[in-house]
Design a protein around this motif. Structure first.
Motif, PDB file in Angstrom:
ATOM      1  N   CYS A 253       0.854  -1.194   0.000  1.00  0.00           N
ATOM      2  CA  CYS A 253       0.000   0.000   0.000  1.00  0.00           C
ATOM      3  C   CYS A 253       0.888   1.241   0.000  1.00  0.00           C
ATOM      4  CB  CYS A 253      -0.892  -0.007   1.231  1.00  0.00           C
ATOM      5  SG  CYS A 253      -1.874   1.494   1.365  1.00  0.00           S
ATOM      6  N   CYS A 255      -0.347   4.342   0.790  1.00  0.00           N
ATOM      7  CA  CYS A 255      -0.957   5.458   1.518  1.00  0.00           C
ATOM      8  C   CYS A 255       0.139   6.148   2.338  1.00  0.00           C
ATOM      9  CB  CYS A 255      -2.127   5.004   2.397  1.00  0.00           C
ATOM     10  SG  CYS A 255      -1.675   4.218   3.953  1.00  0.00           S
ATOM     11  N   CYS A 258       1.555   3.978   5.221  1.00  0.00           N
ATOM     12  CA  CYS A 258       2.349   2.809   4.828  1.00  0.00           C
ATOM     13  C   CYS A 258       3.683   3.229   4.198  1.00  0.00           C
ATOM     14  CB  CYS A 258       1.560   1.930   3.859  1.00  0.00           C
ATOM     15  SG  CYS A 258       0.149   1.140   4.652  1.00  0.00           S
ATOM     16  N   HIS A 283      -3.382   2.985   8.716  1.00  0.00           N
ATOM     17  CA  HIS A 283      -3.638   2.603   7.326  1.00  0.00           C
ATOM     18  C   HIS A 283      -5.136   2.271   7.151  1.00  0.00           C
ATOM     19  CE1 HIS A 283      -3.832  -0.039   3.786  1.00  0.00           C
ATOM     20  NE2 HIS A 283      -4.498  -0.839   4.593  1.00  0.00           N
ATOM     21  N   GLN A 287      -7.956   3.870   4.633  1.00  0.00           N
ATOM     22  CA  GLN A 287      -8.782   3.104   3.688  1.00  0.00           C
ATOM     23  C   GLN A 287     -10.263   3.319   3.958  1.00  0.00           C
ATOM     24  OE1 GLN A 287      -7.263   1.301   1.074  1.00  0.00           O
ATOM     25  NE2 GLN A 287      -5.491   2.383   1.885  1.00  0.00           N
TER      26      GLN A 287
END
Ligand SMILES: [Zn+2]
Length: 303
Positions: A253, A255, A258, A283, A287
């Motif tokens: 991931c 993001c 992360c 994280h 999401q």
């Protein structure tokens, strides 16, 4: 748009390179605000709208509400809110979930607490006062809602829906019925839903005209079940964190959380240190907010 208030519970920061990084600093998108509970003493608070909650979920099994060694009385709550809240924040009258054998005692506590709380708040100017609607039936919730409005509350929360969170159809029906009645009241009120934040709920709340909602289940599941969620449209696909040496099932991931942690050698898809777990929780919050936004923007789909 219904405002999502992310929850600051036990965890408000992650330590990296010797510095405390607020979880909000690692989010791709900021929530509309945060819910902070009096059950915890936060050392860092984001500069955003805060809904200060009395922590009813933390003392839900106690017939006499107690927090950190103190009786959770309206006076005690006011004292805490005075120290912690800022102008523009929302503060919640102490309430009790309708659980266990002493339901009537809890009902009485809720009424008396809401009635006294609003009397004591003269010294707390600029805060929006909220009381929580509880009830074992829709009818009881409707009565409580009107009663609290008549006490002078301009903000009402709907609580007690978390135990049946997976029964979305039931919960949304209850919420819709109560919200539609509250929306008929002469003054416009702030309506908050406690503890439900899955994308399907976000979509329904947005359609119903709910003002705000909160929820921490995706965040907490990172710790309790090692869940690692990935947003796919308005859905969240659940993966499990893996032990060292195993191959993660989730793709890498990128993001903000992360990516930041990976640069420090921490993979949020894996168990390991406290940073792995906290990183995975943040994280998950990233999401969740992405999936909520997708759900709300797809207005034509059914909840
Ligand atoms: Zn991520």
């Amino acid at each position: 748009m219904a405002k999502y208030l992310a929850v600051i519970g036990k965890t408000e920061y992650l330590k990296l390179y010797g510095r405390k990084i607020g979880i909000w600093e690692l989010l791709e998108y900021q929530p509309s605000g945060w819910l902070c509970s009096l059950a915890f003493k936060q050392s860092l608070i984001p500069n955003a709208l805060i809904l200060w909650d009395c922590g009813a979920y933390s003392y839900r099994y106690l017939d006499i509400p107690k927090l950190r060694g103190n009786l959770a009385t309206p006076k005690w709550a006011i004292h805490e809110y005075k120290e912690r809240s800022r102008i523009g924040d929302i503060i919640v009258a102490p309430d009790s979930l309708l659980l266990g054998n002493n339901i009537n005692q809890r009902r009485r506590f809720n009424y008396e607490s809401a009635a006294r709380f609003i009397e004591f708040t003269a010294e707390l100017e600029g805060r929006l006062l909220m009381a929580v609607v509880h009830g074992l039936t829709v009818e009881e919730r409707l009565e409580r809602g009107i009663e609290l409005y008549n006490l002078g509350y301009k903000a009402l929360g709907i609580g007690g829906l978390v135990p049946e969170a997976s029964n979305k159809r039931r919960n949304i029906h209850i919420i819709q019925t109560v919200v539609e009645e509250l929306q008929k009241l002469p003054s416009k009120i702030w309506i908050h839903i406690f503890g439900l934040s899955a994308p399907a709920y976000a979509k329904a709340f947005h359609q119903l005209g709910v003002t705000s909602f909160d929820g921490a289940s995706h965040f907490k599941e990172a710790f309790s079940a090692g869940s690692f969620f990935l947003a796919s449209g308005e859905k969240l696909i659940k993966h499990k964190a893996v032990k060292p040496g195993e191959i993660p099932t989730a793709h890498l991931c990128n993001c903000l959380c992360c990516l930041t942690l990976r640069k420090a050698g921490i993979d949020t898809r894996r168990y390991g240190s406290n940073q792995n777990n906290k990183g995975r929780a943040i994280h998950n919050l990233n999401q969740l907010i992405i999936a909520q936004q997708n759900a709300i923007s797809h207005k034509n789909c059914q909840p």
